[in-house]
Design a protein around this motif. Structure first.
Motif, PDB file in Angstrom:
ATOM      1  N   LEU A 210      35.607  25.438  41.053  1.00 30.65           N
ATOM      2  CA  LEU A 210      34.424  26.238  41.385  1.00 30.65           C
ATOM      3  C   LEU A 210      34.760  27.710  41.606  1.00 30.65           C
ATOM      4  O   LEU A 210      33.872  28.560  41.528  1.00 30.65           O
ATOM      5  CB  LEU A 210      33.721  25.669  42.624  1.00 30.65           C
ATOM      6  N   SER A 211      36.011  28.013  41.881  1.00 29.84           N
ATOM      7  CA  SER A 211      36.412  29.384  42.200  1.00 29.84           C
ATOM      8  C   SER A 211      36.810  30.204  40.978  1.00 29.84           C
ATOM      9  O   SER A 211      37.082  31.405  41.115  1.00 29.84           O
ATOM     10  CB  SER A 211      37.590  29.359  43.186  1.00 29.84           C
ATOM     11  N   ARG A 212      36.855  29.594  39.827  1.00 27.73           N
ATOM     12  CA  ARG A 212      37.243  30.348  38.625  1.00 27.73           C
ATOM     13  C   ARG A 212      36.229  31.451  38.359  1.00 27.73           C
ATOM     14  O   ARG A 212      35.030  31.275  38.565  1.00 27.73           O
ATOM     15  CB  ARG A 212      37.315  29.417  37.422  1.00 27.73           C
ATOM     16  N   PRO A 213      36.690  32.596  37.858  1.00 30.09           N
ATOM     17  CA  PRO A 213      35.767  33.683  37.543  1.00 30.09           C
ATOM     18  C   PRO A 213      34.764  33.258  36.468  1.00 30.09           C
ATOM     19  O   PRO A 213      35.045  32.387  35.660  1.00 30.09           O
ATOM     20  CB  PRO A 213      36.678  34.791  37.002  1.00 30.09           C
ATOM     21  N   GLY A 214      33.620  33.908  36.488  1.00 29.55           N
ATOM     22  CA  GLY A 214      32.600  33.627  35.482  1.00 29.55           C
ATOM     23  C   GLY A 214      31.307  33.168  36.118  1.00 29.55           C
ATOM     24  O   GLY A 214      31.079  33.325  37.319  1.00 29.55           O
ATOM     25  N   SER A 215      30.476  32.601  35.309  1.00 31.21           N
ATOM     26  CA  SER A 215      29.153  32.153  35.728  1.00 31.21           C
ATOM     27  C   SER A 215      29.232  31.082  36.810  1.00 31.21           C
ATOM     28  O   SER A 215      29.920  30.073  36.658  1.00 31.21           O
ATOM     29  CB  SER A 215      28.410  31.586  34.504  1.00 31.21           C
ATOM     30  N   GLY A 216      28.488  31.307  37.892  1.00 25.88           N
ATOM     31  CA  GLY A 216      28.423  30.315  38.961  1.00 25.88           C
ATOM     32  C   GLY A 216      27.711  29.050  38.509  1.00 25.88           C
ATOM     33  O   GLY A 216      28.139  27.934  38.825  1.00 25.88           O
ATOM     34  N   VAL A 217      26.627  29.204  37.757  1.00 23.63           N
ATOM     35  CA  VAL A 217      25.888  28.044  37.270  1.00 23.63           C
ATOM     36  C   VAL A 217      26.748  27.234  36.304  1.00 23.63           C
ATOM     37  O   VAL A 217      26.761  26.002  36.344  1.00 23.63           O
ATOM     38  CB  VAL A 217      24.537  28.464  36.638  1.00 23.63           C
ATOM     39  N   ALA A 218      27.505  27.912  35.459  1.00 20.46           N
ATOM     40  CA  ALA A 218      28.396  27.199  34.529  1.00 20.46           C
ATOM     41  C   ALA A 218      29.466  26.422  35.292  1.00 20.46           C
ATOM     42  O   ALA A 218      29.840  25.312  34.906  1.00 20.46           O
ATOM     43  CB  ALA A 218      29.037  28.177  33.556  1.00 20.46           C
ATOM     44  N   ALA A 219      29.954  26.990  36.388  1.00 22.18           N
ATOM     45  CA  ALA A 219      30.957  26.293  37.204  1.00 22.18           C
ATOM     46  C   ALA A 219      30.374  25.024  37.808  1.00 22.18           C
ATOM     47  O   ALA A 219      31.026  23.971  37.824  1.00 22.18           O
ATOM     48  CB  ALA A 219      31.480  27.217  38.299  1.00 22.18           C
TER      49      ALA A 219
END
Length: 195
Positions: free
Chosen positions: A74-83
């Motif tokens: 969940l902490s990876r950079p990028g879209s929160g919704v995609a995570a």
């Protein structure tokens, strides 16, 4: 002079974890543990304490590992919704794979031993809190990225998703769960996606 242990403690703990996860606490006897771990009963007690102590240690080990994996994903950079989508789909894939009928050890422990076992309850609640906080932070990121519907509250959505995720784990133990799981993930994503 103390005697050197005749077995690897980490390997034994992992083996006990697998047995408890597959059979549950009540259905696993000390004799089962001795046979599965390949250790003497005296060594088992000397190293781990009671069956309950070993169960709690294995549950803690499992929760720490899985919680760290979830937080990292969940902490990876990028879209929160995609995570969040990736997490939901990952749960479904895990359930469809080897873990399906065995289920999540945290959920199994909650179903079998809560609320009567305070030590297990603390570990289960800590795991759920970790997941909820990680989801809240991810959804805060999604809100800042303008991905969530207007007026969405990340903390409320996180609690909803925690319930969905744990429900997926429970339903995944049943026969022919795929349709139910896919429908639940689709509905959860419809709630999260901004029109």
């Amino acid at each position: 002079m103390s005697r050197v242990k005749e077995f690897d403690v980490d390997e034994a703990c992992d083996a006990a974890l697998a047995l408890f996860r597959r059979q549950g606490y009540e259905a696993t006897s000390v004799s089962d543990l001795v046979a599965h771990l390949g250790v003497a009963k005296a060594s088992l007690y000397a190293t781990f304490g009671t069956k309950h102590d070993l169960y709690v240690a294995t549950l803690k080990r499992y929760a720490e590992r899985t919680d760290a994996q979830v937080v990292a994903s969940l902490s990876r950079p990028g879209s929160g919704v995609a995570a969040v989508r990736g997490l939901l789909e990952g749960y479904v894939a895990d359930i469809a794979g080897d873990a399906g009928p065995i289920g999540c050890f945290v959920v199994n422990a909650a179903i079998e031993l809560l609320p009567r076992d305070p030590a297990v309850a603390r570990l289960v609640e800590r795991s759920w809190d970790t997941l909820e906080v990680a989801l809240t932070m991810t959804l805060e990121r999604a809100k800042a990225q303008d991905e969530l519907p207007e007026g969405s509250d990340p903390a409320t959505l996180a609690r909803f998703l925690l319930t969905v995720l744990q429900g997926l784990r429970v339903l995944g133990k049943g026969a022919d769960a795929a349709g139910r799981l896919d429908a639940a993930v689709s509905q959860a994503m419809r709630i999260l996606i901004r029109d």
